[in-house]
Scaffold this active site. Sequence first.
Site, mmCIF file in Angstrom:
data_model
loop_
_atom_site.group_PDB
_atom_site.id
_atom_site.type_symbol
_atom_site.label_atom_id
_atom_site.label_comp_id
_atom_site.label_asym_id
_atom_site.label_seq_id
_atom_site.Cartn_x
_atom_site.Cartn_y
_atom_site.Cartn_z
ATOM 1 N N GLU A 194 -12.069 20.466 -148.633
ATOM 2 C CA GLU A 194 -12.562 20.404 -147.243
ATOM 3 C C GLU A 194 -11.977 21.542 -146.393
ATOM 4 O OE1 GLU A 194 -13.328 16.604 -145.583
ATOM 5 O OE2 GLU A 194 -13.824 15.762 -147.541
HETATM 6 N N1 COS Z 1 -19.443 23.240 -135.589
HETATM 7 C C1 COS Z 1 -20.728 23.592 -135.330
HETATM 8 N N2 COS Z 1 -21.225 24.819 -135.605
HETATM 9 C C2 COS Z 1 -20.379 25.732 -136.126
HETATM 10 C C3 COS Z 1 -19.029 25.441 -136.394
HETATM 11 C C4 COS Z 1 -18.572 24.132 -136.108
HETATM 12 N N3 COS Z 1 -17.312 23.795 -136.345
HETATM 13 N N4 COS Z 1 -18.446 26.526 -136.928
HETATM 14 C C5 COS Z 1 -19.384 27.487 -136.975
HETATM 15 N N5 COS Z 1 -20.555 26.989 -136.496
HETATM 16 C C6 COS Z 1 -21.819 27.722 -136.350
HETATM 17 C C7 COS Z 1 -21.623 28.980 -135.505
HETATM 18 O O1 COS Z 1 -21.776 28.683 -134.133
HETATM 19 C C8 COS Z 1 -22.718 29.900 -136.023
HETATM 20 O O2 COS Z 1 -23.947 29.505 -135.466
HETATM 21 P P1 COS Z 1 -25.082 30.584 -134.984
HETATM 22 O O3 COS Z 1 -25.566 31.266 -136.189
HETATM 23 O O4 COS Z 1 -26.105 29.732 -134.327
HETATM 24 O O5 COS Z 1 -24.373 31.526 -134.064
HETATM 25 C C9 COS Z 1 -22.783 29.550 -137.508
HETATM 26 O O6 COS Z 1 -22.226 28.219 -137.622
HETATM 27 C C10 COS Z 1 -22.017 30.512 -138.390
HETATM 28 O O7 COS Z 1 -20.672 30.516 -137.976
HETATM 29 P P2 COS Z 1 -19.605 31.573 -138.503
HETATM 30 O O8 COS Z 1 -20.189 32.951 -138.331
HETATM 31 O O9 COS Z 1 -18.299 31.248 -137.882
HETATM 32 O O10 COS Z 1 -19.575 31.261 -140.061
HETATM 33 P P3 COS Z 1 -18.745 31.924 -141.232
HETATM 34 O O11 COS Z 1 -19.658 32.230 -142.356
HETATM 35 O O12 COS Z 1 -17.880 33.035 -140.700
HETATM 36 O O13 COS Z 1 -17.819 30.721 -141.761
HETATM 37 C C11 COS Z 1 -15.818 29.384 -141.984
HETATM 38 C C12 COS Z 1 -16.731 30.252 -141.112
HETATM 39 C C13 COS Z 1 -14.960 30.166 -142.959
HETATM 40 C C14 COS Z 1 -14.956 28.628 -141.012
HETATM 41 C C15 COS Z 1 -16.689 28.377 -142.817
HETATM 42 O O14 COS Z 1 -17.421 29.047 -143.806
HETATM 43 C C16 COS Z 1 -15.861 27.294 -143.461
HETATM 44 O O15 COS Z 1 -15.452 26.325 -142.819
HETATM 45 N N6 COS Z 1 -15.619 27.431 -144.794
HETATM 46 C C17 COS Z 1 -14.965 26.405 -145.544
HETATM 47 C C18 COS Z 1 -15.965 25.425 -146.025
HETATM 48 C C19 COS Z 1 -15.317 24.227 -146.629
HETATM 49 O O16 COS Z 1 -14.529 23.543 -146.010
HETATM 50 N N7 COS Z 1 -15.680 23.971 -147.890
HETATM 51 C C20 COS Z 1 -15.220 22.849 -148.577
HETATM 52 C C21 COS Z 1 -16.352 21.864 -148.633
HETATM 53 S S1 COS Z 1 -15.879 20.257 -149.038
HETATM 54 S S2 COS Z 1 -15.101 20.345 -150.828
#
Ligand code: COS
Length: 378
Positions: A364
């Site tokens: 996660e």
């Molecule tokens: N809630 C709602 N929307 C969100 C958000 C959140 N917490 N975080 C990002 N978004 C939205 C952004 O607003 C953006 O939207 P728009 O395209 O409309 O502008 C979009 O999502 C993309 O956001 P961002 O550019 O920040 O995405 P990234 O590809 O840079 O990813 C991280 C950011 C690394 C934080 C994300 O990929 C992540 O959390 N990765 C880990 C995933 C994970 O936990 N995997 C395990 C799964 S369970 S085993």
Amino acid sequence: MIRELVRDFAESTLAATISKRDDEQIAPTSEWQEFVELGLHGITVEEQYGGMPIDDVVEAIIIEELARVDPSFAVFYAVHVGLCCKTITLHGTHEQKEKYARRLTGTDVGAYSLSEAGAGTDAAALSCKAKLSDDGKHYILNGLKMWVTNGDSADIYVLFAKVVDYPDYGVKKHGGVTAFIIEKEFAGFSVGKKEDKLGIRSSDTCSLELDNCMVPVENVLGEVGKGFAIAMNALDNSRIGIAAQALGIAQGAFEAANKYSKERETFGKPIAHHQMITAYLSDMATQIDAARLLVYRAAVAKQKHYEEGGPRHSKEASMAKLFAGDTAMWVAEKAVQILGGYGYVKEFPVERFFRDAKITQIYEGTQEVQRLVIARHL
Ligand code: COS
């Protein structure tokens, strides 16, 4: 009252079978049937669909208490209530909730499937594809999902794939990502390999195969193409659950070490009275309390976000998971050290807590991802 109820269940039902389930990688499906009787598996579902909403701090306490005895069951539960039910509650239509939330507040088990072989930390790099059928009635899904908790035990999955017909597809990195509600019985859906893991061995982690899987269009959760925000938001919620799981692991390991240190004597006195052990125990208790405060603070922030329109709780959730995950690992390692040779064998639970703790720094969102999320808020 609920803490006591869950503690009783964990200490009687879960404690009796966890060693065997851990050894043989048996999912806790029969224990789940007993747990369902307590009525705590629908706490993230509205009452009108059979749920019993409870505040978010209590949700964290339930997970903490389950993990104090059985971290595998804790994640089984956390994924069901957090990643699956809560996501359907937040984004589902009335019809979807009538159909699926009702089943999930019965005996059905829920799962969440975002990750793939090439898309874990970089979640937007999904390669599973969805295409609208010629008659417009179904999305046809193809691809392979990985690391799905409750992968085999689940009946209902919230699963993410990219809709190739969506205008943003191929333009934005997360273009086309869409959430779908999948039933295990859907044609073209099958459960693949079950992972043989270091820890949380009684929680089944599987791959899922989508081979022209036919998903009715009415099973799109939220809007087509808006799934990435749904996925991220679901993780903001569920990271608090993993932080609570880590907290429970640390608590369980600490209690075992504390008890042992008062019974075990060296050089004529209980080892708890040797200053180096005393210092370990004090530091463990302090870290656990600090983790607990961060977990409950994140749960309060989450509740304020949904109920009072407060700011998003991403930072608080990531801080809680980062700190509690590291606490679980550190405390479990110290517990093994305090028990010495007895900490290294399966007769005492600290060996299992030590193995179970590691995943809380990985799934996660790795600890590195939590730091990235926190940094974006600074
Ligand atoms: N809630 C709602 N929307 C969100 C958000 C959140 N917490 N975080 C990002 N978004 C939205 C952004 O607003 C953006 O939207 P728009 O395209 O409309 O502008 C979009 O999502 C993309 O956001 P961002 O550019 O920040 O995405 P990234 O590809 O840079 O990813 C991280 C950011 C690394 C934080 C994300 O990929 C992540 O959390 N990765 C880990 C995933 C994970 O936990 N995997 C395990 C799964 S369970 S085993």
